[in-house]
Design an enzyme around this catalytic site. Structure first.
Site, short mmCIF file in Angstrom:
data_model
loop_
_atom_site.label_atom_id
_atom_site.label_comp_id
_atom_site.label_asym_id
_atom_site.label_seq_id
_atom_site.Cartn_x
_atom_site.Cartn_y
_atom_site.Cartn_z
NE ARG A 131 -2.30 1.08 3.69
CZ ARG A 131 -3.16 0.89 4.68
NH1 ARG A 131 -4.45 1.03 4.47
NH2 ARG A 131 -2.72 0.57 5.86
NE ARG A 167 -1.81 3.35 7.79
CZ ARG A 167 -3.03 2.90 8.01
NH1 ARG A 167 -4.02 3.26 7.21
NH2 ARG A 167 -3.27 2.08 9.01
NE ARG A 178 -2.58 -1.88 11.04
CZ ARG A 178 -2.26 -1.65 9.76
NH1 ARG A 178 -1.01 -1.78 9.36
NH2 ARG A 178 -3.19 -1.28 8.92
P1 AP5 Z 1 -7.34 0.24 2.33
O1 AP5 Z 1 -8.56 0.71 1.65
O2 AP5 Z 1 -6.29 1.23 2.68
O3 AP5 Z 1 -7.72 -0.68 3.60
P2 AP5 Z 1 -8.32 -0.29 5.02
O4 AP5 Z 1 -9.34 -1.31 5.35
O5 AP5 Z 1 -8.69 1.14 5.08
O6 AP5 Z 1 -7.02 -0.61 5.90
P3 AP5 Z 1 -6.32 0.21 7.07
O7 AP5 Z 1 -4.95 -0.34 7.20
O8 AP5 Z 1 -6.48 1.68 6.87
O9 AP5 Z 1 -7.17 -0.25 8.27
P4 AP5 Z 1 -6.77 -0.15 9.74
O10 AP5 Z 1 -8.07 -0.46 10.34
O11 AP5 Z 1 -5.65 -1.00 10.16
O12 AP5 Z 1 -6.16 1.32 9.89
P5 AP5 Z 1 -6.78 2.67 10.48
O13 AP5 Z 1 -6.17 3.78 9.76
O14 AP5 Z 1 -8.24 2.56 10.57
O15 AP5 Z 1 -6.69 -0.91 1.39
C1 AP5 Z 1 -5.48 -1.54 1.76
C2 AP5 Z 1 -4.62 -1.79 0.51
O16 AP5 Z 1 -5.26 -2.77 -0.31
C3 AP5 Z 1 -4.43 -0.55 -0.38
O17 AP5 Z 1 -3.15 -0.60 -0.95
C4 AP5 Z 1 -5.50 -0.73 -1.46
O18 AP5 Z 1 -5.13 -0.12 -2.69
C5 AP5 Z 1 -5.57 -2.24 -1.60
N1 AP5 Z 1 -6.89 -2.76 -1.95
C6 AP5 Z 1 -8.09 -2.29 -1.51
N2 AP5 Z 1 -9.10 -3.04 -2.02
C7 AP5 Z 1 -8.51 -4.01 -2.78
C8 AP5 Z 1 -9.00 -5.09 -3.57
N3 AP5 Z 1 -10.32 -5.34 -3.66
N4 AP5 Z 1 -8.11 -5.89 -4.20
C9 AP5 Z 1 -6.77 -5.66 -4.10
N5 AP5 Z 1 -6.23 -4.64 -3.39
C10 AP5 Z 1 -7.10 -3.83 -2.73
O19 AP5 Z 1 -6.20 2.62 11.96
C11 AP5 Z 1 -4.83 2.76 12.21
C12 AP5 Z 1 -4.56 2.75 13.73
O20 AP5 Z 1 -5.24 3.86 14.34
C13 AP5 Z 1 -5.07 1.53 14.49
O21 AP5 Z 1 -4.16 0.46 14.43
C14 AP5 Z 1 -5.24 2.10 15.89
O22 AP5 Z 1 -3.99 2.23 16.55
C15 AP5 Z 1 -5.76 3.50 15.59
N6 AP5 Z 1 -7.24 3.54 15.53
C16 AP5 Z 1 -7.98 3.90 14.45
N7 AP5 Z 1 -9.30 3.83 14.72
C17 AP5 Z 1 -9.40 3.41 16.01
C18 AP5 Z 1 -10.50 3.13 16.86
N8 AP5 Z 1 -11.78 3.26 16.45
N9 AP5 Z 1 -10.23 2.71 18.13
C19 AP5 Z 1 -8.97 2.59 18.56
N10 AP5 Z 1 -7.89 2.84 17.82
C20 AP5 Z 1 -8.08 3.24 16.53
MG MG Z 2 -7.96 2.83 6.14
#
Ligand code: AP5
Ligand code: MG
Ligand code: ZN
Length: 226
Positions: A131, A167, A178
């Protein structure tokens, strides 16, 4: 005027929540609210909140519920949220889901639908390692599955050739942590929304981003008439 619509996107890290939320936001004219994006903006700006969440994020742990719920309550109170939104990465624990439910009930609203994007763990590690995203507009790319037109540069002319970034938490051991946290703490909220009759699921492992989006559009049409 468009109908009110409050969507929760569920799914493991890397399942494609952000990718799909950006598309739905554009198609339906709704704000995209990603708690991860909010926290990363604070990290970049070096705010107090950024300092508080830094270690949790770097280790792939969840930021404490109370802190997270406060940030979300504040964001949902902004005027652009008055007719709905797409929640991406929140709620992420049963207490967060209960907190959101209480908040909405108090204002006579509710979540209309939760869409779970299901992807196998192995596919996730592969996706997240490749990514990249644009630091200016937040567009999400993948070196393997959806590369930019020009090597490592955002496609959008407005971004003026911005170099894509990786990231910090997209290293294999952090990705594994994660995923572990997801299965332990976040997955139970799939049942939470199922019990309320609000859950739809997309079996997304073999699907392209376009195919997942088509499924979500047909789910929204079928369930909430949006
Ligand atoms: P992408 O769309 O970026 O996936 P995503 O589901 O958004 O993944 P994240 O890594 O952002 O989720 P996350 O939950 O770990 O992170 P967040 O920022 O929320 O797609 C991923 C990749 O795959 C990309 O390269 C894309 O191009 C590709 N792709 C997409 N669809 C595809 C397909 N169909 N086929 C092939 N490739 C594809 O959280 C980060 C951190 O923040 C957490 O770890 C935590 O510490 C904190 N945090 C955030 N929210 C909370 C909360 N509510 N409570 C507590 N801590 C939190
Ligand atoms: Mg995301
Ligand atoms: Zn860009």
């Amino acid at each position: 005027m468009a109908m009110d619509l409050r969507i929760v996107l569920l799914g493991a890290p890397g399942a494609g929540k952000g990718t799909q939320a950006q598309r739905i936001a554009e198609a339906k004219g709704l704000p995209h609210i990603s708690t991860g994006d909010i926290f990363r903006a604070h990290l970049r700006d070096g705010t107090d909140l950024g300092k508080q969440v830094q270690a949790f994020m770097a280790e792939g742990k969840l930021v404490p519920d109370e802190l997270t719920c406060d940030i979300v309550a504040q964001r949902l109170g902004e005027t652009d949220c008055s007719h709905g939104y797409i929640l991406d990465g929140f709620p992420r624990s049963v207490p967060q889901a209960e907190n959101l439910e209480r908040l909405l009930t108090a204002q006579g609203d509710r979540i209309d639908i939760a869409v779970s994007i299901d992807v196998d763990d192995d596919a996730i590690v592969e996706r997240l390692s490749a990514r990249r995203s644009c630091p200016k507009c937040g567009a999400i790319y993948n070196l393997r599955f959806s590369p930019p037109k020009q090597d490592n540069v955002c496609d959008r002319p407005e971004c003026g050739g911005a170099e894509l970034v990786q990231r910090e938490d997209d290293q294999e051991d952090t990705i594994r942590e994660r995923l572990r946290v997801y299965h332990e703490t976040t997955e139970p909220i799939v049942a939470f929304y199922d019990e309320r009759g609000l859950l739809s699921t997309v079996a997304a492992t073999p699907l392209s981003p376009e195919e997942v989006f088509k499924e979500i559009e047909s789910i929204l049409a079928r369930t909430v008439g949006a």
